[in-house]
Design a protein around this motif. Structure first.
Motif, PDB file in Angstrom:
ATOM      1  N   SER A  76      45.790  44.675  -9.905  1.00 41.94           N
ATOM      2  CA  SER A  76      44.864  45.627 -10.506  1.00 41.94           C
ATOM      3  C   SER A  76      44.386  46.723  -9.542  1.00 41.94           C
ATOM      4  O   SER A  76      43.639  47.597  -9.952  1.00 41.94           O
ATOM      5  CB  SER A  76      43.647  44.881 -11.065  1.00 41.94           C
ATOM      6  OG  SER A  76      42.879  44.331 -10.021  1.00 41.94           O
ATOM      7  N   ILE A  77      44.805  46.686  -8.290  1.00 46.21           N
ATOM      8  CA  ILE A  77      44.417  47.725  -7.334  1.00 46.21           C
ATOM      9  C   ILE A  77      45.094  49.030  -7.736  1.00 46.21           C
ATOM     10  O   ILE A  77      46.299  49.086  -7.893  1.00 46.21           O
ATOM     11  CB  ILE A  77      44.807  47.337  -5.892  1.00 46.21           C
ATOM     12  CG1 ILE A  77      44.005  46.140  -5.432  1.00 46.21           C
ATOM     13  CG2 ILE A  77      44.603  48.516  -4.957  1.00 46.21           C
ATOM     14  CD1 ILE A  77      44.412  45.627  -4.070  1.00 46.21           C
TER      15      ILE A  77
ATOM     16  N   ARG B 199      44.161  40.246  -8.668  1.00 45.37           N
ATOM     17  CA  ARG B 199      43.426  41.291  -7.961  1.00 45.37           C
ATOM     18  C   ARG B 199      44.387  42.298  -7.339  1.00 45.37           C
ATOM     19  O   ARG B 199      44.194  43.500  -7.414  1.00 45.37           O
ATOM     20  CB  ARG B 199      42.543  40.685  -6.876  1.00 45.37           C
ATOM     21  CG  ARG B 199      41.608  41.699  -6.225  1.00 45.37           C
ATOM     22  CD  ARG B 199      40.917  41.136  -5.008  1.00 45.37           C
ATOM     23  NE  ARG B 199      41.830  40.935  -3.900  1.00 45.37           N
ATOM     24  CZ  ARG B 199      42.281  41.915  -3.107  1.00 45.37           C
ATOM     25  NH1 ARG B 199      41.934  43.165  -3.322  1.00 45.37           N
ATOM     26  NH2 ARG B 199      43.086  41.653  -2.110  1.00 45.37           N
ATOM     27  N   GLU B 200      45.459  41.798  -6.733  1.00 41.40           N
ATOM     28  CA  GLU B 200      46.446  42.671  -6.116  1.00 41.40           C
ATOM     29  C   GLU B 200      47.114  43.575  -7.156  1.00 41.40           C
ATOM     30  O   GLU B 200      47.365  44.744  -6.910  1.00 41.40           O
ATOM     31  CB  GLU B 200      47.516  41.831  -5.417  1.00 41.40           C
ATOM     32  CG  GLU B 200      48.602  42.664  -4.764  1.00 41.40           C
ATOM     33  CD  GLU B 200      49.708  41.802  -4.215  1.00 41.40           C
ATOM     34  OE1 GLU B 200      49.993  41.943  -3.014  1.00 41.40           O
ATOM     35  OE2 GLU B 200      50.290  41.014  -4.970  1.00 41.40           O
TER      36      GLU B 200
ATOM     37  N   GLU C 120      44.080  35.905  -6.666  1.00 45.72           N
ATOM     38  CA  GLU C 120      44.430  36.941  -5.694  1.00 45.72           C
ATOM     39  C   GLU C 120      45.588  37.801  -6.198  1.00 45.72           C
ATOM     40  O   GLU C 120      45.610  39.017  -5.990  1.00 45.72           O
ATOM     41  CB  GLU C 120      44.785  36.306  -4.348  1.00 45.72           C
ATOM     42  CG  GLU C 120      44.926  37.277  -3.224  1.00 45.72           C
ATOM     43  CD  GLU C 120      43.656  38.055  -2.924  1.00 45.72           C
ATOM     44  OE1 GLU C 120      43.784  39.197  -2.420  1.00 45.72           O
ATOM     45  OE2 GLU C 120      42.556  37.563  -3.181  1.00 45.72           O
TER      46      GLU C 120
END
Length: 68
Positions: free
Chosen positions: A32-33, A29-30, A26
């Motif tokens: 790479s936003i 993912r955070e 997570e």
């Protein structure tokens, strides 16, 4: 003077279980936003691991379950 050690039986979730693998996924993912997220409004030079920090604070506040 004698030193008295107090041992607490009140265990926290972070002491027994914290899902490191899921938190890592997570966090990646955070990080790479790039578009459409409030965190991209201003690009900070020193990004903080928000997911990991929230997970650690939450797990330190919640009591560990009685059963595994």
């Amino acid at each position: 003077m004698n030193s008295v050690k107090i041992i607490s039986l009140d265990r926290r979730l972070i002491e027994d279980f914290i899902p490191i693998k899921e938190i890592s996924v997570e966090s990646a993912r955070e990080k790479s936003i790039r578009k459409g997220h409030i965190s991209t409004l201003h690009l900070w030079w020193a990004r903080r691991p928000l997911v990991a920090a929230r997970a650690a604070v939450f797990a330190s506040l919640i009591a560990a379950p009685e059963t595994p």
